[in-house]
Design a protein around this motif. Structure first.
Motif, PDB file in Angstrom:
ATOM      1  N   ALA A 180     -61.233  38.666  56.866  1.00 31.99           N
ATOM      2  CA  ALA A 180     -62.280  38.012  56.082  1.00 31.99           C
ATOM      3  C   ALA A 180     -62.945  38.995  55.125  1.00 31.99           C
ATOM      4  N   GLU A 181     -63.144  40.205  55.592  1.00 28.88           N
ATOM      5  CA  GLU A 181     -63.762  41.234  54.747  1.00 28.88           C
ATOM      6  C   GLU A 181     -62.908  41.504  53.517  1.00 28.88           C
ATOM      7  N   ARG A 182     -61.605  41.546  53.700  1.00 23.01           N
ATOM      8  CA  ARG A 182     -60.703  41.823  52.577  1.00 23.01           C
ATOM      9  C   ARG A 182     -60.774  40.728  51.519  1.00 23.01           C
ATOM     10  N   LEU A 183     -61.143  39.525  51.929  1.00 23.50           N
ATOM     11  CA  LEU A 183     -61.243  38.406  50.995  1.00 23.50           C
ATOM     12  C   LEU A 183     -62.643  38.256  50.407  1.00 23.50           C
ATOM     13  N   GLY A 184     -63.525  39.214  50.701  1.00 18.60           N
ATOM     14  CA  GLY A 184     -64.860  39.175  50.134  1.00 18.60           C
ATOM     15  C   GLY A 184     -65.776  38.175  50.797  1.00 18.60           C
ATOM     16  N   TYR A 220     -56.772  48.809  67.800  1.00 19.64           N
ATOM     17  CA  TYR A 220     -56.591  48.231  66.470  1.00 19.64           C
ATOM     18  C   TYR A 220     -56.792  49.327  65.433  1.00 19.64           C
ATOM     19  N   PHE A 221     -55.797  49.533  64.618  1.00 14.56           N
ATOM     20  CA  PHE A 221     -55.889  50.541  63.567  1.00 14.56           C
ATOM     21  C   PHE A 221     -55.363  49.937  62.277  1.00 14.56           C
ATOM     22  N   GLU A 222     -56.180  50.022  61.250  1.00 16.75           N
ATOM     23  CA  GLU A 222     -55.792  49.454  59.965  1.00 16.75           C
ATOM     24  C   GLU A 222     -54.665  50.258  59.339  1.00 16.75           C
ATOM     25  N   ARG A 223     -53.789  49.552  58.694  1.00 13.28           N
ATOM     26  CA  ARG A 223     -52.726  50.172  57.911  1.00 13.28           C
ATOM     27  C   ARG A 223     -52.945  49.795  56.447  1.00 13.28           C
ATOM     28  N   PRO A 224     -52.487  50.636  55.532  1.00 15.48           N
ATOM     29  CA  PRO A 224     -52.636  50.268  54.115  1.00 15.48           C
ATOM     30  C   PRO A 224     -51.963  48.925  53.842  1.00 15.48           C
ATOM     31  N   LEU A 225     -52.687  48.025  53.186  1.00 16.43           N
ATOM     32  CA  LEU A 225     -52.173  46.681  52.933  1.00 16.43           C
ATOM     33  C   LEU A 225     -51.893  46.498  51.447  1.00 16.43           C
ATOM     34  N   ARG A 226     -50.747  45.938  51.139  1.00 16.37           N
ATOM     35  CA  ARG A 226     -50.433  45.624  49.762  1.00 16.37           C
ATOM     36  C   ARG A 226     -51.132  44.339  49.359  1.00 16.37           C
ATOM     37  N   ARG A 227     -51.265  44.148  48.066  1.00 24.34           N
ATOM     38  CA  ARG A 227     -51.834  42.902  47.572  1.00 24.34           C
ATOM     39  C   ARG A 227     -50.893  41.742  47.902  1.00 24.34           C
ATOM     40  N   VAL A 228     -51.477  40.588  48.128  1.00 21.70           N
ATOM     41  CA  VAL A 228     -50.739  39.452  48.693  1.00 21.70           C
ATOM     42  C   VAL A 228     -50.381  38.456  47.591  1.00 21.70           C
ATOM     43  N   PRO A 229     -49.151  37.949  47.587  1.00 18.69           N
ATOM     44  CA  PRO A 229     -48.816  36.866  46.636  1.00 18.69           C
ATOM     45  C   PRO A 229     -49.662  35.631  46.938  1.00 18.69           C
ATOM     46  N   LEU A 230     -49.996  34.891  45.897  1.00 19.30           N
ATOM     47  CA  LEU A 230     -50.764  33.659  46.039  1.00 19.30           C
ATOM     48  C   LEU A 230     -49.973  32.521  45.406  1.00 19.30           C
ATOM     49  N   LEU A 265     -56.619  31.856  56.790  1.00 19.34           N
ATOM     50  CA  LEU A 265     -57.694  32.168  55.863  1.00 19.34           C
ATOM     51  C   LEU A 265     -57.231  31.851  54.445  1.00 19.34           C
ATOM     52  N   PRO A 266     -58.157  31.821  53.476  1.00 17.52           N
ATOM     53  CA  PRO A 266     -57.766  31.513  52.101  1.00 17.52           C
ATOM     54  C   PRO A 266     -56.616  32.378  51.606  1.00 17.52           C
ATOM     55  N   GLY A 267     -55.660  31.715  50.961  1.00 20.24           N
ATOM     56  CA  GLY A 267     -54.471  32.386  50.454  1.00 20.24           C
ATOM     57  C   GLY A 267     -53.255  32.217  51.336  1.00 20.24           C
ATOM     58  N   ASP A 268     -53.436  31.793  52.584  1.00 18.10           N
ATOM     59  CA  ASP A 268     -52.302  31.646  53.496  1.00 18.10           C
ATOM     60  C   ASP A 268     -51.472  30.424  53.116  1.00 18.10           C
ATOM     61  N   PHE A 269     -50.150  30.596  53.177  1.00 16.31           N
ATOM     62  CA  PHE A 269     -49.186  29.542  52.844  1.00 16.31           C
ATOM     63  C   PHE A 269     -48.733  28.904  54.153  1.00 16.31           C
ATOM     64  N   ILE A 270     -48.722  27.572  54.219  1.00 19.25           N
ATOM     65  CA  ILE A 270     -48.611  26.862  55.483  1.00 19.25           C
ATOM     66  C   ILE A 270     -47.433  25.898  55.459  1.00 19.25           C
ATOM     67  N   GLY A 271     -46.614  25.933  56.523  1.00 20.99           N
ATOM     68  CA  GLY A 271     -45.630  24.888  56.730  1.00 20.99           C
ATOM     69  C   GLY A 271     -44.178  25.291  56.667  1.00 20.99           C
ATOM     70  N   HIS A 279     -59.253  37.626  42.481  1.00 25.49           N
ATOM     71  CA  HIS A 279     -59.664  38.510  43.574  1.00 25.49           C
ATOM     72  C   HIS A 279     -58.648  39.643  43.727  1.00 25.49           C
ATOM     73  N   PRO A 280     -59.122  40.881  43.925  1.00 19.72           N
ATOM     74  CA  PRO A 280     -58.197  42.026  44.011  1.00 19.72           C
ATOM     75  C   PRO A 280     -57.271  42.005  45.219  1.00 19.72           C
ATOM     76  N   ALA A 281     -57.507  41.117  46.187  1.00 19.72           N
ATOM     77  CA  ALA A 281     -56.604  41.040  47.339  1.00 19.72           C
ATOM     78  C   ALA A 281     -55.266  40.404  46.976  1.00 19.72           C
ATOM     79  N   PHE A 282     -55.196  39.716  45.816  1.00 20.34           N
ATOM     80  CA  PHE A 282     -54.003  38.953  45.469  1.00 20.34           C
ATOM     81  C   PHE A 282     -53.280  39.550  44.261  1.00 20.34           C
ATOM     82  N   LEU A 283     -51.964  39.405  44.278  1.00 24.89           N
ATOM     83  CA  LEU A 283     -51.145  39.827  43.152  1.00 24.89           C
ATOM     84  C   LEU A 283     -51.371  38.904  41.958  1.00 24.89           C
ATOM     85  N   GLN A 284     -51.278  39.469  40.781  1.00 23.31           N
ATOM     86  CA  GLN A 284     -51.358  38.661  39.573  1.00 23.31           C
ATOM     87  C   GLN A 284     -50.009  37.995  39.306  1.00 23.31           C
ATOM     88  N   ALA A 285     -50.047  36.753  38.866  1.00 24.01           N
ATOM     89  CA  ALA A 285     -48.823  36.021  38.529  1.00 24.01           C
ATOM     90  C   ALA A 285     -48.668  35.965  37.020  1.00 24.01           C
TER      91      ALA A 285
END
Length: 233
Positions: A157-161, A222-232, A70-76, A4-10
């Motif tokens: 949610a929209e950003r995650l498709g 609420y105003f959107e700011r440019p978001l970088r791709r997220v580590p997964l 949401l999907p991709g979030d790291f917990i704990g 998914h384009p929301a996430f950085l490639q590893a």
């Protein structure tokens, strides 16, 4: 998820380290706990599918939802700073999680420093969202709070498709919203009904549609700011 384009490639090396770190998966039914409040968890998690939330409960049973997951979030990671569990985690819908042993965290930092930075970045992003929630609870009125929350969750949610014909899954009832925003259930109900009568949004059988995004964004400041791709992880 990694495609998914929301996430950085590893890199292949990073993927191997993550696979070594991972010890399994867990599926949790809606309304069930992933992490019990006040009990230290020996594990960390990445939400793979579904919705969940972090919360704290006062001695009289009042609950504060700290953040929605949401999907991709790291917990704990918060438990690294306390002897006991600092919060509970509950699935809002059926949710799947990747499971990691907490004791293996230092090995990840040692083997792949970039992954260590990614985990730190994820923790900082979580802190920023909690900061935004504090501003909402402390300074926005009821209408502004609800507008901000609806836009925030819809955009994430929209950003995650997760949008389907303009709708996103929304497995939260009015009590969840009240617990997140520090409002009474009655006040939450009245505010949601008022915004829906104005034609700004629609909630229907566990789905949310934003009908007037510009109006809701303006109301909630609420105003959107440019978001970088997220580590997964």
């Amino acid at each position: 998820m990694r495609r998914h384009p929301a996430f950085l490639q590893a890199s292949p090396e990073e993927l191997r380290t993550i696979e070594d770190f991972r010890v399994g998966t867990r599926t949790v039914a809606a309304g069930q706990a992933l992490v019990q409040e006040h009990l230290r968890s020996p594990q960390l998690f990445t939400l793979y599918s579904g919705w969940a939330f972090r919360y704290k409960t006062l001695s009289d049973g009042r609950r504060q939802i700290l953040s929605f997951l949401l999907p991709g979030d790291f917990i704990g990671l918060q438990d690294e700073f306390a002897e006991g569990q600092t919060h509970g985690v509950e699935a809002a819908s059926e949710a799947s999680f990747c499971v990691f042993e907490r004791d293996g965290l230092w090995d990840v930092f040692h083997a792949q420093p970039k992954l260590g930075y990614d985990i730190t970045w994820l923790a900082a992003r979580e802190e920023k969202m909690v900061d935004d929630n504090l501003v909402t609870a402390g300074r926005r009125n009821a209408g502004e709070r609800v507008a901000m929350l609806l836009m925030h969750l819809y955009r994430r949610a929209e950003r995650l498709g997760m949008v389907r014909d303009g709708w996103v899954p929304f497995p939260f009832n009015q009590q969840h919203i009240a617990d997140a925003l520090g409002l009474s259930l009655v006040h939450t109900n009245k505010t949601l009904r008022r915004l829906q009568r104005l034609g700004l949004h629609k909630l229907d059988a566990g789905w949310l549609r934003i009908l007037e995004p510009h109006a809701l964004e303006t109301l909630g400041d609420y105003f959107e700011r440019p978001l970088r791709r997220v580590p997964l992880i």
